[in-house]
Design a protein around this motif. Structure first.
Motif, PDB file in Angstrom:
ATOM      1  N   SER A 197       0.830  -1.202   0.000  1.00  0.00           N
ATOM      2  CA  SER A 197       0.000   0.000   0.000  1.00  0.00           C
ATOM      3  C   SER A 197       0.870   1.260   0.000  1.00  0.00           C
ATOM      4  O   SER A 197       2.078   1.205   0.256  1.00  0.00           O
ATOM      5  CB  SER A 197      -0.920  -0.011   1.221  1.00  0.00           C
ATOM      6  OG  SER A 197      -0.163   0.224   2.382  1.00  0.00           O
ATOM      7  N   PHE A 198       0.239   2.384  -0.246  1.00  0.00           N
ATOM      8  CA  PHE A 198       0.934   3.671  -0.277  1.00  0.00           C
ATOM      9  C   PHE A 198       1.530   3.991   1.091  1.00  0.00           C
ATOM     10  O   PHE A 198       2.658   4.456   1.200  1.00  0.00           O
ATOM     11  CB  PHE A 198      -0.028   4.773  -0.725  1.00  0.00           C
ATOM     12  CG  PHE A 198       0.579   6.145  -0.634  1.00  0.00           C
ATOM     13  CD1 PHE A 198       1.524   6.555  -1.559  1.00  0.00           C
ATOM     14  CD2 PHE A 198       0.236   7.011   0.403  1.00  0.00           C
ATOM     15  CE1 PHE A 198       2.104   7.797  -1.465  1.00  0.00           C
ATOM     16  CE2 PHE A 198       0.817   8.254   0.496  1.00  0.00           C
ATOM     17  CZ  PHE A 198       1.754   8.661  -0.445  1.00  0.00           C
ATOM     18  N   GLN A 199       0.769   3.718   2.172  1.00  0.00           N
ATOM     19  CA  GLN A 199       1.250   4.013   3.520  1.00  0.00           C
ATOM     20  C   GLN A 199       2.472   3.163   3.874  1.00  0.00           C
ATOM     21  O   GLN A 199       3.422   3.651   4.484  1.00  0.00           O
ATOM     22  CB  GLN A 199       0.145   3.775   4.543  1.00  0.00           C
ATOM     23  CG  GLN A 199      -0.920   4.849   4.505  1.00  0.00           C
ATOM     24  CD  GLN A 199      -2.005   4.590   5.529  1.00  0.00           C
ATOM     25  OE1 GLN A 199      -2.232   3.448   5.926  1.00  0.00           O
ATOM     26  NE2 GLN A 199      -2.680   5.658   5.945  1.00  0.00           N
ATOM     27  N   ALA A 200       2.469   1.914   3.503  1.00  0.00           N
ATOM     28  CA  ALA A 200       3.594   1.039   3.788  1.00  0.00           C
ATOM     29  C   ALA A 200       4.834   1.495   3.019  1.00  0.00           C
ATOM     30  O   ALA A 200       5.952   1.510   3.555  1.00  0.00           O
ATOM     31  CB  ALA A 200       3.250  -0.410   3.445  1.00  0.00           C
ATOM     32  N   SER A 201       4.644   1.907   1.768  1.00  0.00           N
ATOM     33  CA  SER A 201       5.761   2.401   0.964  1.00  0.00           C
ATOM     34  C   SER A 201       6.331   3.689   1.556  1.00  0.00           C
ATOM     35  O   SER A 201       7.551   3.865   1.641  1.00  0.00           O
ATOM     36  CB  SER A 201       5.313   2.659  -0.472  1.00  0.00           C
ATOM     37  OG  SER A 201       4.879   1.481  -1.074  1.00  0.00           O
ATOM     38  N   ALA A 202       5.463   4.586   1.979  1.00  0.00           N
ATOM     39  CA  ALA A 202       5.898   5.848   2.574  1.00  0.00           C
ATOM     40  C   ALA A 202       6.642   5.600   3.873  1.00  0.00           C
ATOM     41  O   ALA A 202       7.671   6.235   4.158  1.00  0.00           O
ATOM     42  CB  ALA A 202       4.703   6.769   2.795  1.00  0.00           C
ATOM     43  N   LEU A 203       6.152   4.664   4.683  1.00  0.00           N
ATOM     44  CA  LEU A 203       6.804   4.338   5.945  1.00  0.00           C
ATOM     45  C   LEU A 203       8.185   3.731   5.705  1.00  0.00           C
ATOM     46  O   LEU A 203       9.164   4.093   6.367  1.00  0.00           O
ATOM     47  CB  LEU A 203       5.934   3.373   6.757  1.00  0.00           C
ATOM     48  CG  LEU A 203       6.437   3.028   8.151  1.00  0.00           C
ATOM     49  CD1 LEU A 203       6.502   4.276   9.017  1.00  0.00           C
ATOM     50  CD2 LEU A 203       5.545   1.984   8.787  1.00  0.00           C
ATOM     51  N   LEU A 204       8.293   2.833   4.772  1.00  0.00           N
ATOM     52  CA  LEU A 204       9.571   2.216   4.432  1.00  0.00           C
ATOM     53  C   LEU A 204      10.567   3.250   3.910  1.00  0.00           C
ATOM     54  O   LEU A 204      11.745   3.267   4.284  1.00  0.00           O
ATOM     55  CB  LEU A 204       9.352   1.106   3.391  1.00  0.00           C
ATOM     56  CG  LEU A 204      10.564   0.266   3.035  1.00  0.00           C
ATOM     57  CD1 LEU A 204      11.096  -0.466   4.256  1.00  0.00           C
ATOM     58  CD2 LEU A 204      10.217  -0.699   1.934  1.00  0.00           C
ATOM     59  N   LEU A 205      10.096   4.152   3.040  1.00  0.00           N
ATOM     60  CA  LEU A 205      10.943   5.211   2.502  1.00  0.00           C
ATOM     61  C   LEU A 205      11.390   6.181   3.600  1.00  0.00           C
ATOM     62  O   LEU A 205      12.541   6.636   3.612  1.00  0.00           O
ATOM     63  CB  LEU A 205      10.183   5.954   1.390  1.00  0.00           C
ATOM     64  CG  LEU A 205      11.009   6.818   0.460  1.00  0.00           C
ATOM     65  CD1 LEU A 205      12.083   5.991  -0.225  1.00  0.00           C
ATOM     66  CD2 LEU A 205      10.106   7.462  -0.571  1.00  0.00           C
ATOM     67  N   SER A 206      10.506   6.479   4.544  1.00  0.00           N
ATOM     68  CA  SER A 206      10.852   7.370   5.657  1.00  0.00           C
ATOM     69  C   SER A 206      11.951   6.764   6.519  1.00  0.00           C
ATOM     70  O   SER A 206      12.908   7.445   6.908  1.00  0.00           O
ATOM     71  CB  SER A 206       9.628   7.654   6.524  1.00  0.00           C
ATOM     72  OG  SER A 206       8.660   8.352   5.801  1.00  0.00           O
ATOM     73  N   TRP A 207      11.837   5.473   6.832  1.00  0.00           N
ATOM     74  CA  TRP A 207      12.857   4.815   7.642  1.00  0.00           C
ATOM     75  C   TRP A 207      14.194   4.761   6.909  1.00  0.00           C
ATOM     76  O   TRP A 207      15.250   4.923   7.524  1.00  0.00           O
ATOM     77  CB  TRP A 207      12.404   3.414   8.054  1.00  0.00           C
ATOM     78  CG  TRP A 207      11.512   3.465   9.265  1.00  0.00           C
ATOM     79  CD1 TRP A 207      10.179   3.233   9.301  1.00  0.00           C
ATOM     80  CD2 TRP A 207      11.911   3.795  10.594  1.00  0.00           C
ATOM     81  NE1 TRP A 207       9.704   3.401  10.568  1.00  0.00           N
ATOM     82  CE2 TRP A 207      10.755   3.746  11.406  1.00  0.00           C
ATOM     83  CE3 TRP A 207      13.117   4.135  11.188  1.00  0.00           C
ATOM     84  CZ2 TRP A 207      10.767   4.014  12.761  1.00  0.00           C
ATOM     85  CZ3 TRP A 207      13.134   4.398  12.547  1.00  0.00           C
ATOM     86  CH2 TRP A 207      11.972   4.342  13.323  1.00  0.00           C
TER      87      TRP A 207
END
Length: 160
Positions: free
Chosen positions: A2-12
């Motif tokens: 999902s978009f949220q999971a991708s954003a979270l992974l990119l943030s980390w």
């Protein structure tokens, strides 16, 4: 994914990269501070006998360089002083300095007065009192800094 999971992974990933960069910078600063030699004392400390006092006498000594951009401004700002003014040049004297009345100009003093007064860079000002002692010695990177130095010296009962 999902978009949220991708954003979270990119943030980390960005946070991890930023932490590595900061750790590298801290390591560099630590290495530089450990290996850096202690800076030499700037100028002569107040109260020391002024070198070449018999030749110059009391007053304001401005250590200048012809190629220094700020030096001409500092020299122009020093004109309002009621104390004797001496322009000491590292190399050849600037043409406008030689034409000023009431100004003592000394040229080619890099190995002479520059060394005697421990001048690390230009412009540098030294206030010498009538007793032949250094009252103040510090870099003056602007006309305002020179004005501040002479005001402080006047408050402390400087050379007249």
């Amino acid at each position: 994914m999902s978009f949220q999971a991708s954003a979270l992974l990119l943030s980390w990933a960005a946070i991890l990269l930023l932490a590595l960069v900061v750790a590298g910078l801290v390591r560099q600063v630590h290495a530089l501070s450990r290996g850096a030699p202690r800076p030499a004392e700037l100028g002569l400390p107040p109260g020391r006998p002024a070198p070449a006092f018999d030749r110059l006498g009391p007053g304001l000594l401005l250590f200048l360089d012809r190629d220094c951009g700020v030096c001409a401004d500092v020299l122009a700002a020093a004109g309002g002083s009621d104390r004797p003014l001496h322009a000491v040049f590292a190399g050849e004297a600037a043409d406008e300095a030689a034409a000023r009345p009431g100004l003592t100009v000394l040229a080619n003093e890099r190995d002479g007065l520059f060394a005697d007064y421990r001048v690390p860079a230009t412009p540098f000002a030294v206030v010498v009192d009538p007793d032949g002692r250094v009252r103040a010695a510090e870099p003056v990177g602007s006309p305002a800094a020179l004005h501040e130095l002479t005001l402080e010296d006047a408050r402390m009962g400087g050379t007249r």
